[in-house]
Write a protein that holds these residues in place. Structure first.
Motif, PDB file in Angstrom:
ATOM      1  N   ASN A  57      90.986  35.765  67.050  1.00  0.00           N
ATOM      2  CA  ASN A  57      90.947  37.070  66.399  1.00  0.00           C
ATOM      3  C   ASN A  57      90.068  36.938  65.163  1.00  0.00           C
ATOM      4  O   ASN A  57      90.370  36.138  64.275  1.00  0.00           O
ATOM      5  CB  ASN A  57      92.361  37.512  66.009  1.00  0.00           C
ATOM      6  N   LEU A  58      88.974  37.685  65.110  1.00  0.00           N
ATOM      7  CA  LEU A  58      88.028  37.533  64.008  1.00  0.00           C
ATOM      8  C   LEU A  58      88.684  37.807  62.658  1.00  0.00           C
ATOM      9  O   LEU A  58      88.372  37.147  61.665  1.00  0.00           O
ATOM     10  CB  LEU A  58      86.828  38.463  64.215  1.00  0.00           C
ATOM     11  N   SER A  59      89.596  38.753  62.606  1.00  0.00           N
ATOM     12  CA  SER A  59      90.289  39.062  61.355  1.00  0.00           C
ATOM     13  C   SER A  59      91.079  37.857  60.856  1.00  0.00           C
ATOM     14  O   SER A  59      91.054  37.524  59.666  1.00  0.00           O
ATOM     15  CB  SER A  59      91.221  40.260  61.554  1.00  0.00           C
TER      16      SER A  59
ATOM     17  N   LEU B 284      90.474  34.726  61.631  1.00  0.00           N
ATOM     18  CA  LEU B 284      89.499  33.693  61.267  1.00  0.00           C
ATOM     19  C   LEU B 284      88.974  33.927  59.855  1.00  0.00           C
ATOM     20  O   LEU B 284      88.886  32.993  59.045  1.00  0.00           O
ATOM     21  CB  LEU B 284      88.344  33.706  62.269  1.00  0.00           C
TER      22      LEU B 284
ATOM     23  N   LEU C 175      84.998  44.377  58.004  1.00  0.00           N
ATOM     24  CA  LEU C 175      85.233  44.115  59.425  1.00  0.00           C
ATOM     25  C   LEU C 175      85.169  45.423  60.204  1.00  0.00           C
ATOM     26  O   LEU C 175      85.996  46.328  60.013  1.00  0.00           O
ATOM     27  CB  LEU C 175      86.611  43.464  59.593  1.00  0.00           C
TER      28      LEU C 175
ATOM     29  N   GLU D  15      86.054  46.928  63.112  1.00  0.00           N
ATOM     30  CA  GLU D  15      86.891  46.749  64.304  1.00  0.00           C
ATOM     31  C   GLU D  15      87.027  48.025  65.139  1.00  0.00           C
ATOM     32  O   GLU D  15      87.489  47.970  66.279  1.00  0.00           O
ATOM     33  CB  GLU D  15      88.289  46.279  63.892  1.00  0.00           C
TER      34      GLU D  15
ATOM     35  N   GLY E 245      81.792  41.200  59.818  1.00  0.00           N
ATOM     36  CA  GLY E 245      81.808  40.892  61.238  1.00  0.00           C
ATOM     37  C   GLY E 245      81.846  42.160  62.068  1.00  0.00           C
ATOM     38  O   GLY E 245      82.451  43.155  61.666  1.00  0.00           O
TER      39      GLY E 245
ATOM     40  N   VAL F 267      79.662  38.601  69.174  1.00  0.00           N
ATOM     41  CA  VAL F 267      80.226  38.872  67.858  1.00  0.00           C
ATOM     42  C   VAL F 267      79.192  38.459  66.824  1.00  0.00           C
ATOM     43  O   VAL F 267      78.623  37.362  66.922  1.00  0.00           O
ATOM     44  CB  VAL F 267      81.529  38.068  67.634  1.00  0.00           C
TER      45      VAL F 267
ATOM     46  N   ILE G 100      78.470  37.711  62.818  1.00  0.00           N
ATOM     47  CA  ILE G 100      79.098  37.402  61.530  1.00  0.00           C
ATOM     48  C   ILE G 100      77.990  37.167  60.518  1.00  0.00           C
ATOM     49  O   ILE G 100      76.981  36.534  60.834  1.00  0.00           O
ATOM     50  CB  ILE G 100      79.969  36.136  61.642  1.00  0.00           C
TER      51      ILE G 100
END
Length: 237
Positions: free
Chosen positions: A93-95, A97, A120, A122, A161, A168, A170
Motif C-alpha cells: 500500500n503506497l500510503s 510505504l 497522494l 489516490e 505518489g 506507480v 513516486i
C-alpha cells in the motif's frame, strides 16, 4: 565509517575495478566499521537508568539507520553475486510505504528544520502494487534524507505518489541547490557525488543512489532526476 567510505572510493577509482571487485571492496571496507558501530550503539542502549528518554530515542534511531545501511550493502553484494536482489514481493500500500519512510526520515528533517509534505493522488482508492516493501522503503528514505540534507532551513520537501496507467509514479521534490546537467546521470553511479565536499559536509557516501537504482530496476521500474542549478531537484521513480 566516513574514513572507510573514502578508502573504499579511493581504492576503486585507483584500481578501476569491475563490479564484482567493487562489491568486495565495499564489503571489506564498510561492513567491519558498521558492525562495530552497531555493537557500540547496542551496548550503550542497555537499560541502566543513566540514559534519558531523548538520548535513548536518538541511539535507537541511529541503530536503525546503521542496520538499514548494512542491509543495503548486503543487498548490493547479493546482486553482484547472483545478478539480482532476492526480492520478497507482496502487495504494498503506497500510503503505508510513505508513512514508514516519513517516520524514519522525520528526525533528520526536524533537526534540519525542514518540513515533509505527502501528496497522494489516490482518487478515494488505495494505491496498491506488488513489491518488496522493505527495499522500497530504503529507496524512499534515501531520497527523502538526501533531499532534506540539501534543502535550506524552513523549506519543504514534497513526497508524492500517483497511479499512471500500469505504473506507480513516486517523486521527491526539494528546493535545494539543484544538480548540474552533466551530473544528473553520473550521480546514480557508485561513489559519484555532486560535489566532493558532500562526503564530509553532508555525510554522503556516494553509495545510496547507485543501490536505489538497482533496487528500482529489479522491480521493473526506472529512476531519474530532473533539476536546475539553484532551483531544486525532483527525483522520480
Amino acid at each position: 565509517v566516513d574514513a572507510a567510505l573514502h578508502r573504499a572510493a579511493k581504492s576503486l577509482l585507483d584500481a578501476e575495478t569491475g563490479k564484482r571487485e567493487a562489491l568486495e571492496v565495499i564489503q571489506q571496507q564498510l561492513q567491519t566499521p558498521l558492525l562495530a558501530t552497531q555493537a557500540t550503539l547496542r551496548q550503550m542502549m542497555v537499560p541502566d537508568g543513566d540514559l534519558s528518554v531523548k538520548v535513548l530515542s536518538r541511539l535507537q534511531f541511529a541503530d536503525k539507520n546503521v542496520a538499514r545501511l548494512l542491509e543495503m550493502i548486503a543487498g548490493l553484494a547479493a546482486s553482484g553475486n547472483t545478478g539480482n536482489f532476492n526480492l520478497k514481493c507482496a502487495p504494498v500500500n503506497l500510503s503505508d510505504l510513505f508513512e514508514k519512510a516519513i517516520s524514519l526520515s522525520g528526525g533528520l528533517a526536524r533537526q534540519n528544520e525542514v518540513s515533509l509534505q505527502v501528496v497522494l493522488d489516490e482518487n478515494s482508492q488505495p494505491i496498491l502494487f506488488n513489491g518488496d516493501a522493505d527495499l522500497l522503503c530504503q529507496v524512499l528514505v534515501n531520497l527523502i534524507t538526501n533531499a532534506v540534507k540539501h534543502s535550506p532551513r524552513q523549506s519543504t520537501v514534497k513526497v508524492s505518489g500517483s497511479l499512471e496507467g500500469d505504473f506507480v509514479e513516486i517523486s521527491v521534490v526539494d528546493r535545494g541547490r539543484g544538480i548540474p546537467e552533466e551530473m544528473q546521470e553520473k550521480i546514480f553511479q557508485l561513489f559519484q557525488q555532486v560535489e566532493e565536499s558532500d562526503a564530509t559536509t553532508k555525510g554522503g557516501s556516494g553509495l545510496g543512489l547507485a543501490i536505489c537504482k538497482i533496487i528500482v530496476a529489479e522491480h521493473g521500474g526506472s529512476m531519474g532526476v530532473s533539476s536546475r542549478t539553484g532551483e531544486g531537484s525532483r527525483f522520480w521513480i
